[in-house]
Design a protein around this motif. Structure first.
Motif, PDB file in Angstrom:
ATOM      1  N   LEU A   2       0.888  -1.227  -0.018  1.00 17.68           N
ATOM      2  CA  LEU A   2      -0.048  -0.096  -0.018  1.00 17.68           C
ATOM      3  C   LEU A   2       0.872   1.465  -0.137  1.00 17.68           C
ATOM      4  CD1 LEU A   2      -2.762  -0.937   2.831  1.00 17.68           C
ATOM      5  CD2 LEU A   2      -2.869  -1.303   0.105  1.00 17.68           C
ATOM      6  N   HIS A   3       0.461   2.268  -0.521  1.00 17.45           N
ATOM      7  CA  HIS A   3       1.139   3.602  -0.791  1.00 17.45           C
ATOM      8  C   HIS A   3      -0.276   4.579  -0.140  1.00 17.45           C
ATOM      9  CE1 HIS A   3       4.216   2.273  -3.144  1.00 17.45           C
ATOM     10  NE2 HIS A   3       3.688   1.488  -3.849  1.00 17.45           N
ATOM     11  N   ILE A   4       0.225   5.333   0.962  1.00 20.95           N
ATOM     12  CA  ILE A   4      -0.985   5.831   1.607  1.00 20.95           C
ATOM     13  C   ILE A   4      -0.431   7.222   1.698  1.00 20.95           C
ATOM     14  CG2 ILE A   4      -2.382   5.970   3.805  1.00 20.95           C
ATOM     15  CD1 ILE A   4      -1.486   2.988   4.231  1.00 20.95           C
ATOM     16  N   TYR A   5      -1.342   8.109   1.579  1.00 23.00           N
ATOM     17  CA  TYR A   5      -1.210   9.793   1.787  1.00 23.00           C
ATOM     18  C   TYR A   5      -2.336  10.323   2.369  1.00 23.00           C
ATOM     19  CZ  TYR A   5       2.853  10.112  -1.607  1.00 23.00           C
ATOM     20  OH  TYR A   5       3.896   9.768  -2.161  1.00 23.00           O
ATOM     21  N   LEU A   6      -2.048  11.233   3.387  1.00 23.73           N
ATOM     22  CA  LEU A   6      -2.832  11.846   3.966  1.00 23.73           C
ATOM     23  C   LEU A   6      -3.086  13.262   3.588  1.00 23.73           C
ATOM     24  CD1 LEU A   6      -5.091  12.447   6.321  1.00 23.73           C
ATOM     25  CD2 LEU A   6      -3.179  12.649   8.163  1.00 23.73           C
ATOM     26  N   TRP A   7      -4.360  13.940   3.172  1.00 25.72           N
ATOM     27  CA  TRP A   7      -4.060  15.208   2.560  1.00 25.72           C
ATOM     28  C   TRP A   7      -4.918  16.243   3.410  1.00 25.72           C
ATOM     29  CZ3 TRP A   7      -2.953  15.935  -2.543  1.00 25.72           C
ATOM     30  CH2 TRP A   7      -2.645  14.981  -3.286  1.00 25.72           C
ATOM     31  N   ASN A   8      -4.541  17.638   3.070  1.00 21.95           N
ATOM     32  CA  ASN A   8      -4.841  18.658   3.730  1.00 21.95           C
ATOM     33  C   ASN A   8      -6.160  18.847   3.599  1.00 21.95           C
ATOM     34  OD1 ASN A   8      -4.241  19.685   1.272  1.00 21.95           O
ATOM     35  ND2 ASN A   8      -3.932  21.561   1.989  1.00 21.95           N
ATOM     36  N   ASN A   9      -6.861  19.716   4.225  1.00 19.04           N
ATOM     37  CA  ASN A   9      -8.370  19.969   3.935  1.00 19.04           C
ATOM     38  C   ASN A   9      -8.471  21.474   3.711  1.00 19.04           C
ATOM     39  OD1 ASN A   9      -8.447  21.427   6.297  1.00 19.04           O
ATOM     40  ND2 ASN A   9      -9.171  19.575   7.577  1.00 19.04           N
ATOM     41  N   GLU A  10      -7.722  22.125   3.444  1.00 19.01           N
ATOM     42  CA  GLU A  10      -7.955  23.788   3.133  1.00 19.01           C
ATOM     43  C   GLU A  10      -8.066  23.982   1.660  1.00 19.01           C
ATOM     44  OE1 GLU A  10      -5.594  23.140   6.853  1.00 19.01           O
ATOM     45  OE2 GLU A  10      -5.195  22.473   4.823  1.00 19.01           O
ATOM     46  N   PHE A  11      -7.976  23.076   0.828  1.00 22.30           N
ATOM     47  CA  PHE A  11      -8.032  23.480  -0.657  1.00 22.30           C
ATOM     48  C   PHE A  11      -9.323  23.463  -1.165  1.00 22.30           C
ATOM     49  CE2 PHE A  11      -7.844  18.774  -0.140  1.00 22.30           C
ATOM     50  CZ  PHE A  11      -8.527  18.204  -1.267  1.00 22.30           C
ATOM     51  N   THR A  12     -10.497  23.386  -0.374  1.00 19.79           N
ATOM     52  CA  THR A  12     -12.063  22.966  -0.824  1.00 19.79           C
ATOM     53  C   THR A  12     -12.974  23.515   0.337  1.00 19.79           C
ATOM     54  OG1 THR A  12     -13.723  21.596  -1.352  1.00 19.79           O
ATOM     55  CG2 THR A  12     -11.963  20.685  -0.093  1.00 19.79           C
ATOM     56  N   ASN A  13     -13.965  23.950  -0.136  1.00 20.13           N
ATOM     57  CA  ASN A  13     -15.143  24.380   0.826  1.00 20.13           C
ATOM     58  C   ASN A  13     -15.681  23.164   1.142  1.00 20.13           C
ATOM     59  OD1 ASN A  13     -15.903  23.929  -2.102  1.00 20.13           O
ATOM     60  ND2 ASN A  13     -17.926  24.758  -1.462  1.00 20.13           N
ATOM     61  N   TYR A  14     -15.586  21.974   0.713  1.00 18.78           N
ATOM     62  CA  TYR A  14     -16.339  20.651   0.990  1.00 18.78           C
ATOM     63  C   TYR A  14     -15.858  20.460   2.519  1.00 18.78           C
ATOM     64  CZ  TYR A  14     -17.705  15.705   0.867  1.00 18.78           C
ATOM     65  OH  TYR A  14     -18.370  14.543   0.974  1.00 18.78           O
ATOM     66  N   TYR A  15     -14.731  20.723   2.985  1.00 23.08           N
ATOM     67  CA  TYR A  15     -14.320  20.523   4.305  1.00 23.08           C
ATOM     68  C   TYR A  15     -14.711  21.433   5.471  1.00 23.08           C
ATOM     69  CZ  TYR A  15     -12.764  16.010   2.051  1.00 23.08           C
ATOM     70  OH  TYR A  15     -12.791  14.949   1.439  1.00 23.08           O
ATOM     71  N   ASN A  16     -15.327  22.276   5.075  1.00 21.42           N
ATOM     72  CA  ASN A  16     -15.669  23.420   5.909  1.00 21.42           C
ATOM     73  C   ASN A  16     -16.291  23.236   7.372  1.00 21.42           C
ATOM     74  OD1 ASN A  16     -14.699  25.322   4.007  1.00 21.42           O
ATOM     75  ND2 ASN A  16     -16.722  26.257   3.743  1.00 21.42           N
TER      76      ASN A  16
END
Length: 200
Positions: free
Chosen positions: A155-169
């Protein structure tokens, strides 16, 4: 990259009690972080379609009685429902839908399988302690992950930031918002999922 639509919709409808939403994608030409970014964007496209399906099908009916086959047909019909790309850099004042994304703001860090499944890791605690009443048990968590990731050594696993979209407001405002992209190189398959932890 190909969306595994039937599997994604079926899994969404059967596991909507968890704090996570999952999307499955086939990727024969894996290219590292670029493929992961593309997979996350496809995940958000699907999230837009899921939301629109629910809006169209709920109306005044009880959402618990939605016909699964009708939902799958509606999801397929909405394949033109896409996220919107923008150069906006501050999303907190926007509504959650429609979904806007600034690709230039997307950041990710690679994480090890050991930290991904760690007892005090974000993924496990999001499942076991979901604040919106969707918490599962340790046994359910293990069963789910044995099914999703049968070969954990590839497995190759990445955790992403959440500031790039309004979806995670809402998640940013409450208890957190997380999105992971997991590529299984043996099966040539992405599993992308998020947790938006909010109080109801």
């Amino acid at each position: 990259m190909e969306l595994l639509e039937k599997e994604t919709v079926s899994f969404y409808l059967r596991h909507d009690w968890t704090p996570f939403h999952y999307v499955f994608l086939k990727e024969e030409k894996y290219s590292g972080i670029n493929s992961h970014q593309e997979a996350v964007l496809e995940f958000l496209n699907c999230s837009n379609r899921f939301r629109e399906c629910l809006r169209l099908m709920w109306s005044d009916r009880n959402p618990m009685k939605i016909d699964h086959e009708a939902y799958a047909r509606k999801f397929h019909e909405l394949n033109e429902e896409k996220i919107n790309y923008t150069d906006i850099r501050f999303f907190d004042k926007m509504k959650e839908y429609p979904i806007y994304v600034n690709k230039e703001m997307m950041r990710a860090k690679r994480i090890t399988p050991e930290s991904f499944w760690a007892e005090d890791g974000i993924y496990r605690t999001s499942f076991l302690d979901a604040p919106q009443g969707a918490a599962g048990t340790e046994e359910e968590f293990n069963q789910l992950n044995d099914r999703l990731f049968p070969d954990k050594d590839h497995l190759h696993i990445y955790l992403w930031n959440n500031e790039f979209t309004n979806y995670y407001n809402n998640g940013r405002y409450w208890d957190g918002a997380y999105v992971w992209s997991v590529y299984d190189e043996k099966r040539k398959r992405f599993t992308v999922f998020d947790a938006i932890l909010i109080l109801d």
